[in-house]
Design an enzyme around this catalytic site. Structure first.
Site, PDB file in Angstrom:
ATOM      1  N   ASP A 151       0.829  -1.209   0.000  1.00 58.49           N
ATOM      2  CA  ASP A 151       0.000   0.000   0.000  1.00 58.49           C
ATOM      3  C   ASP A 151       0.865   1.262   0.000  1.00 58.49           C
ATOM      4  OD1 ASP A 151      -2.401   1.395   0.044  1.00 58.49           O
ATOM      5  OD2 ASP A 151      -3.234   0.261   1.723  1.00 58.49           O
ATOM      6  N   GLU A 184      -1.333   1.672  -5.129  1.00 60.99           N
ATOM      7  CA  GLU A 184      -0.911   3.069  -5.007  1.00 60.99           C
ATOM      8  C   GLU A 184      -2.000   3.968  -5.568  1.00 60.99           C
ATOM      9  OE1 GLU A 184       0.820   6.063  -7.663  1.00 60.99           O
ATOM     10  OE2 GLU A 184      -0.375   4.300  -8.000  1.00 60.99           O
ATOM     11  N   TRP A 185      -3.153   3.321  -5.868  1.00 61.88           N
ATOM     12  CA  TRP A 185      -4.405   4.010  -6.238  1.00 61.88           C
ATOM     13  C   TRP A 185      -4.333   4.736  -7.585  1.00 61.88           C
ATOM     14  CZ3 TRP A 185      -2.660   6.583  -1.289  1.00 61.88           C
ATOM     15  CH2 TRP A 185      -2.704   5.679  -0.218  1.00 61.88           C
ATOM     16  N   GLY A 186      -3.272   4.474  -8.366  1.00 64.88           N
ATOM     17  CA  GLY A 186      -3.155   5.142  -9.664  1.00 64.88           C
ATOM     18  C   GLY A 186      -2.652   6.570  -9.568  1.00 64.88           C
ATOM     19  N   ASP A 187      -2.312   7.027  -8.369  1.00 63.21           N
ATOM     20  CA  ASP A 187      -1.934   8.436  -8.184  1.00 63.21           C
ATOM     21  C   ASP A 187      -0.719   8.842  -9.018  1.00 63.21           C
ATOM     22  OD1 ASP A 187      -3.953   8.531  -6.398  1.00 63.21           O
ATOM     23  OD2 ASP A 187      -2.731   9.099  -4.655  1.00 63.21           O
ATOM     24  N   ASN A 188       0.244   7.938  -9.142  1.00 61.31           N
ATOM     25  CA  ASN A 188       1.491   8.250  -9.869  1.00 61.31           C
ATOM     26  C   ASN A 188       1.616   7.427 -11.142  1.00 61.31           C
ATOM     27  OD1 ASN A 188       3.010  10.030  -7.759  1.00 61.31           O
ATOM     28  ND2 ASN A 188       2.215   8.280  -6.608  1.00 61.31           N
ATOM     29  N   ASP A 206     -10.226   3.574  -3.376  1.00 59.46           N
ATOM     30  CA  ASP A 206     -10.950   2.390  -2.914  1.00 59.46           C
ATOM     31  C   ASP A 206     -12.365   2.287  -3.485  1.00 59.46           C
ATOM     32  OD1 ASP A 206      -8.690   1.976  -1.491  1.00 59.46           O
ATOM     33  OD2 ASP A 206      -9.613   2.068   0.489  1.00 59.46           O
TER      34      ASP A 206
HETATM   35  C1  GLA Z   1      -6.017   1.452   1.497  1.00 56.30           C
HETATM   36  C2  GLA Z   1      -6.176   0.434   0.377  1.00 56.30           C
HETATM   37  C3  GLA Z   1      -7.288  -0.529   0.726  1.00 56.30           C
HETATM   38  C4  GLA Z   1      -6.975  -1.227   2.047  1.00 56.30           C
HETATM   39  C5  GLA Z   1      -6.743  -0.196   3.128  1.00 56.30           C
HETATM   40  C6  GLA Z   1      -6.208  -0.830   4.415  1.00 56.30           C
HETATM   41  O1  GLA Z   1      -7.133   2.271   1.594  1.00 56.30           O
HETATM   42  O2  GLA Z   1      -6.440   1.080  -0.846  1.00 56.30           O
HETATM   43  O3  GLA Z   1      -7.463  -1.484  -0.308  1.00 56.30           O
HETATM   44  O4  GLA Z   1      -5.845  -2.024   1.879  1.00 56.30           O
HETATM   45  O5  GLA Z   1      -5.799   0.796   2.732  1.00 56.30           O
HETATM   46  O6  GLA Z   1      -5.977   0.095   5.415  1.00 56.30           O
END
Ligand code: GLA
Length: 403
Positions: A151, A184-188, A206
């Site tokens: 993460d 990394e949520w696609g941020d970079n 998420d």
């Molecule tokens: C982030 C991630 C989630 C999960 C939580 C856990 O938000 O994107 O998928 O792993 O952390 O805290």
């Protein structure tokens, strides 16, 4: 004699061994990974008994037979580090230790995944791996871990490409093949630098179990099915065996309607996303179980070519996604984004498709396909126009075979 400068450089390069970066495993995720993850349903409430029960439920429900493989513990399994910095599981919730848990999961023919973070602390405030990457990867390998989700909380001023490459190297040096899932949520834009780093990368923030909402948590929001889908634009070319665009763990069985769940699952399958269930497998309804184990949809997701679907036709509320499959076949998904059912007709004869990734072209006016309705049965041919009622917030999926 004058030695050209470039020869000097070459000689230097040959003499001085540079620390070669290690390779990610090429033995895993040749098709999108399938499994279960604790976060969507349990958040921080994880313990070894629940994880064992989930492994049992994955077998008993038929999910293992359908292709699911990984049982992934998300955030909050961590206790503290010992005096030497070695990470230990929380002694209250994982008293038997991770090795015993991995043995339990392996004995059922499944694999165990774990979670960490590139920063000092995880998103839930547990110890992250920053500065402990090699030590943590070694611990995971000793425990028998098969999958690492990594993460991106608490990472101010850290360079993402090098932070993830460090963990990739640390995992590779253990010698144990572990799937490396970048979160990394696609941020970079990880798709631009992670092809050789991870086996998949999250493309968005998420997920939330709703169709089209964005759920506001204050400083951040989580996303329903359609907002996540729309953020996949432009990413198709980065996907392939060993490198997948991850649309996040699924919310099937977590509160949407059956039609929405079916559409959510079908879209994730078509876009070659990892299929990681996020519901309680021990108590799911038969409808949820049928969606998650649907062989026809899973075969489309797991097709060996690993080509992500393209958005082929966009008519506003109705969108058509086309996924090239092995042996000249295709999967075609009709999505109704809207709140009312609607009739839709596709007159194949007027349609043409050219795809740079599969290097295929179809002129439906001349090439004929036999189609099969993947969810509802029914067969036909592209010789006649296709008409279907698309349910509200729903899909129809056809599998086309050349004839
Ligand atoms: C982030 C991630 C989630 C999960 C939580 C856990 O938000 O994107 O998928 O792993 O952390 O805290």
């Amino acid at each position: 004699m004058r030695v050209p400068f470039r020869f000097l450089l070459l000689a230097l390069a040959l003499c001085i061994p540079l620390p070669a970066s290690a390779q990610k495993s090429d033995q895993v995720a040749r098709t999108p990974q399938m499994g279960w993850n604790s976060w969507n349903t349990f958040g921080c409430n994880v313990d070894e008994r629940m994880i064992r029960e989930m492994a049992d439920a994955m077998v008993a429900s038929g999910m293992k037979d359908a292709g699911y493989e990984y049982i992934n513990i998300d955030d909050c399994w961590h206790g503290t580090r010992d005096a030497d910095g070695n990470i230990r599981p929380d002694p209250k919730t994982f008293p038997s230790g991770m090795k015993a848990l991995a043995d339990y999961v392996h004995a059922r023919g499944l694999k165990l995944g774990i979670y960490s973070d590139a920063g000092n602390t995880t998103c839930a405030g547990r110890p992250g791996s920053r500065g402990h990457e090699y030590q943590d990867a070694l611990a995971y390998a000793r425990w028998g871990i098969d999958y690492v989700k990594y993460d991106w909380c608490d990472t101010k001023d850290i360079n993402p490409a090098s932070a993830y490459a460090t963990m990739r190297d640390a995992i590779a040096r253990t010698g144990r093949p572990m799937l490396f899932s970048i979160c990394e949520w696609g941020d970079n834009k990880p798709w631009e630098w992670a092809l050789d780093v991870g086996h998949s990368w999250r493309t968005t923030g998420d997920i939330y179990p709703c169709w089209s909402c964005e759920h506001n948590h204050g400083s951040w929001s989580s996303l329903g099915v359609l907002p996540i889908l729309d953020k996949q634009a432009g990413l198709r070319k980065y996907a392939g065996p060993g490198r997948w665009n991850d649309m996040d763990m699924m919310e099937v069985g977590n509160g949407m309607t059956e039609e929405e769940d079916r559409a959510h699952f079908s879209l994730w399958a078509m876009l070659a996303s990892p299929l990681i269930a996020g519901n309680d497998l021990r108590s799911m309804s038969e409808a949820t179980r049928r969606i998650l184990t649907h062989r026809g949809m899973i075969a489309i997701n797991q097709d060996r070519l690993g080509i992500q679907a393209m958005k082929w036709i966009d008519e506003g509320e109705v969108e058509l996604y086309l996924k090239p499959l092995d042996k000249g076949e295709y999967a075609l998904l009709f999505l109704n984004r809207g709140d009312a059912a609607r009739e839709y007709t596709l007159d194949w004869a007027f349609h043409y498709m050219k795809d740079d990734i599969s290097k295929r072209e179809i002129d439906f006016g001349h090439q004929r396909f036999a189609w099969r309705d993947v969810w509802h049965g029914g067969e036909g041919s592209t010789a006649q126009a296709f008409t279907a009622t698309l349910p509200a917030h729903g899909v129809v999926v056809l599998r086309l075979a050349p004839r």
